[in-house]
Scaffold this motif. Sequence first.
Motif, mmCIF file in Angstrom:
data_model
loop_
_atom_site.group_PDB
_atom_site.id
_atom_site.type_symbol
_atom_site.label_atom_id
_atom_site.label_comp_id
_atom_site.label_asym_id
_atom_site.label_seq_id
_atom_site.Cartn_x
_atom_site.Cartn_y
_atom_site.Cartn_z
ATOM 1 N N GLU A 5 -8.751 1.660 1.629
ATOM 2 C CA GLU A 5 -8.969 2.317 0.338
ATOM 3 C C GLU A 5 -8.479 1.427 -0.808
ATOM 4 N N THR A 6 -7.337 0.787 -0.612
ATOM 5 C CA THR A 6 -6.794 -0.113 -1.638
ATOM 6 C C THR A 6 -7.723 -1.295 -1.876
ATOM 7 N N GLU A 17 -5.301 3.549 4.460
ATOM 8 C CA GLU A 17 -4.754 3.316 3.128
ATOM 9 C C GLU A 17 -5.073 1.901 2.634
ATOM 10 N N ILE A 51 0.809 -1.230 0.000
ATOM 11 C CA ILE A 51 0.000 0.000 0.000
ATOM 12 C C ILE A 51 0.841 1.278 0.000
ATOM 13 N N MET A 52 2.117 1.164 0.438
ATOM 14 C CA MET A 52 2.931 2.366 0.536
ATOM 15 C C MET A 52 4.183 2.320 -0.322
#
Length: 578
Positions: free
Chosen positions: A169-170, A166, A18-19
Motif C-alpha cells: 500500500e505504501t 502495508e 511502514i509502521m
Amino acid sequence: MVKREKKSNSIPDTLARIMGKRTASKGLFFVLLVMYLGATAIVGISAGSKKVLSIAGSELGVYAFAGVFSAISNIAIVLMTVYFGKKGFLTSLFFLILQFPMMINGIINHHNLQSLPGAFTDLLTIIAVIVIYVNNEKINKFQQNIREQAVTDIMTGLPNRFASHELVETLLNDGEKFAVVSIDLDNFKSINDTMGRDVGSELIIRIAEKWKNSANNGETGTVDFITRQCGDEFMLIIRGYNNDEDILATIKHYQALLEEKVTIDDCDLYVRGSFGYALYPDDADIRDQLFTYADAAMYEVKRMSSSEKVMRFSKELMKIERTLEIERKVRKALEDDTIYFELQPQFDMAHRLRGFESLARIDDGSGNILTPTEFIPVAEKVGLVDKVDLKVFRRSAEFFGELIRTTGARITLSVNVSVRHLMKNDFLEEVRSILRSSGLPPEQLEIEITESVLIDSAEKALQCINEIKKMGIKIAIDDFGTGYSSLSYLYNFPADLLKVDKSFIDKMNTNESSKQYVAAIISIGHIMKFDVISEGVEDEEQLDTLRNIGCDYIQGFIWGKPLSTEDAEKLVLSHVYD
C-alpha cells in the motif's frame, strides 16, 4: 552479487518506514519554541512593571499580564514534551532549569516577592514534564511492542502477511515500481508427515533465517522484503531493480538459497519451491490484484510440475485467476454458511408436477450469485464438492420433509451427489442421518449421480448404490449420453431414471442426428425399465418432439425456472388443491 554498504533498506528499516510512529512536524516545534520564548520575555517585562493600563474605564496593572503569559509559556513547554518526545523533553527541561535560578536570584537578592508564585509554578512544571515524559516513554515502548507483534511472524521473526500488505500500500501510494513474488514450498506436507511437525517447523525457521540475512545484507543488489504469509507460503517484494533480468536474478538467488542442503537431527533435507511473480505497474495497479496474479503464476508453476520453477504472470493465466477467485468464494461460503439452494420443478408430459431438483447456489457477498456450472468444477478440483453437496442435501431435505408433512404431496426431491461424495466411507451414514433428521420418506428422495461413476469407480459405486436402493431411495443417472459408459454397466445398474443432457435437447430440432440420438437414449432407457427426463426444455417445439418420441418427464424454463422455497411451496399447493 555486489553488497550494498548501506543498510537503509534492510527489513527492519522497511518495517520502521511502514509502521513507525508519526511525529509532529518540525514547524510545530519551532512555533511552540517561539511561543515559549516570547511569552517568557513578556512575563519578565510585565512582572516588574508598575505601569497601569486603562481598559474599558477600568485600571489594570501591567504586572497582571505576567500570570497570563506565564500560563502560555507553560502550555508551550508541556506541548513540546507531549508531541516531540525526548527532543521536546530535553528542550523544555533546559529552559525551565535555566529560568529557575533567575527567579530565585530575584527573590533573594532583589527582594522581588512577585516572582515567588512563578518560581513555584516553574518547579511544578518541571515535575509535570518529567512525569509526562516518563509515562509517554512507557506508553511508546508498549505501543512499539504491539506494532512489532502486529507485523512480525512469531515463529520465524520475518515480517508477516499484514506487513506485506502495508508495504505494498505504501509503495502504491508512492508510485514506486516493485515486484510481488509468491513463494510456496513444494511437497512440504510430506516432510511434516514423515519427519514430524517439529522438524518441519525447524526447517521453515532455517529457510527464513537464510532469506532474512540475504535481504538485510543486500546480497542481490536489489531492495528485498521477505515475509512469511502462513504455513510454507512466503512473499518477496523486490524494489530497486533496473529491468526484468534484475528481478529474475534476485528470485533465482532466493531459489538457490532455498535449495541448499539443510541438516536437522542428522538428516539432510533438500527443499524446492515454486515462484510466481507480478509487477507494478506493468501487470496491475491494485494491491489485491497483484497478490492474486502472483499466486496465479505460482500455482501454475506447481500445476506444470516442470523443472522451471519461476513464472511471471501473463494474461493467459486469467482463467486460472478466475478459478482461484471462485475457490476463495466457495471456501468463504462454506466458512460463512451462505450456501443455499433453489428448486427447479419437474413435470410429466401432461404437466403434472413430479417433483423438484435441488440446485446449489452461492451468494458471493457482492450481490452476485454463483451457479453450479461456475463453482462445482472448481469445488471438485480442490476437494470441496462433497462439503457443498452435503450442505444442499441436508437443507433441501429438511425443507422437503416439512413440505410433505404439511401438504401430503406425493412429489420427489432430487439431489445431486458427486462421485467424490458418493465414494466417501461415511456417505451412507450421512444419508441415513439426513433421512432421520428431516423426516423425508426415502421413497420420495432421488439421488442423482453422473455417468462418470460407471467408468471410474463402478464396483464400489454399485455396492454403495445397492445399499441406497435398499433404503427405498431412487437413483437417477445425470447427463446421460455425455460419457462413455458401457451398456453392460448400465444394464446391471439399479437406476430408476435417466436424465438427457440439455446439450442434446438444444440441437434436437435443428439436427436430425441429435434428434435420433435423443430418441435412442429414450428407447434404451425404456428397454432397461428406466423412466427418462429431458433437461433444458425451453420451447413448445422441443416439447412436441419429446412427446412424439416418448419422453416421460421434462425439466426446463418452458414450465418452470428454479424457484425459492416460498415459490416452490406455492407451486406444490396449487397442484395439490388443483
